[in-house]
Design an enzyme around this catalytic site. Sequence first.
Site, PDB file in Angstrom:
ATOM      1  N   ASP A   4     -33.224  16.819  65.913  1.00 49.49           N
ATOM      2  CA  ASP A   4     -32.135  15.861  65.968  1.00 49.49           C
ATOM      3  C   ASP A   4     -30.929  16.627  66.494  1.00 49.49           C
ATOM      4  O   ASP A   4     -30.888  17.876  66.427  1.00 49.49           O
ATOM      5  CB  ASP A   4     -31.891  15.329  64.542  1.00 49.49           C
ATOM      6  CG  ASP A   4     -30.613  14.547  64.407  1.00 49.49           C
ATOM      7  OD1 ASP A   4     -29.788  14.925  63.567  1.00 49.49           O
ATOM      8  OD2 ASP A   4     -30.420  13.570  65.149  1.00 49.49           O
ATOM      9  N   ASP A  24     -26.939  15.588  66.406  1.00 51.18           N
ATOM     10  CA  ASP A  24     -25.711  15.602  65.611  1.00 51.18           C
ATOM     11  C   ASP A  24     -26.007  15.914  64.146  1.00 51.18           C
ATOM     12  O   ASP A  24     -26.796  15.221  63.508  1.00 51.18           O
ATOM     13  CB  ASP A  24     -24.995  14.248  65.744  1.00 51.18           C
ATOM     14  CG  ASP A  24     -24.537  13.987  67.171  1.00 51.18           C
ATOM     15  OD1 ASP A  24     -24.455  12.817  67.561  1.00 51.18           O
ATOM     16  OD2 ASP A  24     -24.302  14.954  67.919  1.00 51.18           O
TER      17      ASP A  24
END
Length: 176
Positions: free
Chosen positions: A7, A9
């Site tokens: 992922d 952020d």
Amino acid sequence: MKLLILDRDGVINEDSDAYIKTLDEWLPIPSSIAAIARLSKAGWTVAVATNQSGIARGYYDLATLESMHTRLRELVAEQGGEVGLIVHCPHGPDDGCECRKPKPGMLRQIAAHYATELAGIWFVGDTGGDLQAALAVDCQPVLVKTGKGERTLAKPLPPGTLVFDDLAAVADQLLS
Ligand SMILES: O=P(O)(O)OC[C@@H](O)[C@H]1O[C@@H](OP(=O)(O)O)[C@@H](O)[C@@H](O)[C@@H]1O
Ligand SMILES: [Mg+2]
Ligand SMILES: [Zn+2]
């Protein structure tokens, strides 16, 4: 192949409840940049799957998003590493797409790009949606405490979720 999916952020860079709307707001987590470089120099392919509903919401455009990813690639390259495929979902929660996490469409896209299976591949995220996307395609869900990870940790986790302080600790484990 040694494939790790991240992922963005809250894992690679700091997250914000106000979204990451500009290149200046994209603040890399230094130990995460180093971790990606360490992994790629050790033969790992590091791909990224990121929700970017800020595009659908009109907070920023694709060019701005790409400038963040160019910066990410530059920072990792400065340490001798490289970043693999970065896929993003530009859609909003109500768009009914197949790529927005917790749906696993981006993970499937990465697997197809590398012509590999997803079963057991570690997907490292900071939210419950990341963990659910991993489970949907039999990836190993991995939670880091950076970004929204502490909030995610305060709720029940899917069975079998691995928890690490940060991406650097994930890299330490994979490289041990
Ligand atoms: O963690 P990844 O997937 O790389 O990206 C998350 C971001 O797209 C944003 O996702 C939003 O969720 P909604 O899209 O509004 O539900 C919010 O959580 C923001 O704080 C966050 O910056
Ligand atoms: Mg995140
Ligand atoms: Zn989408």
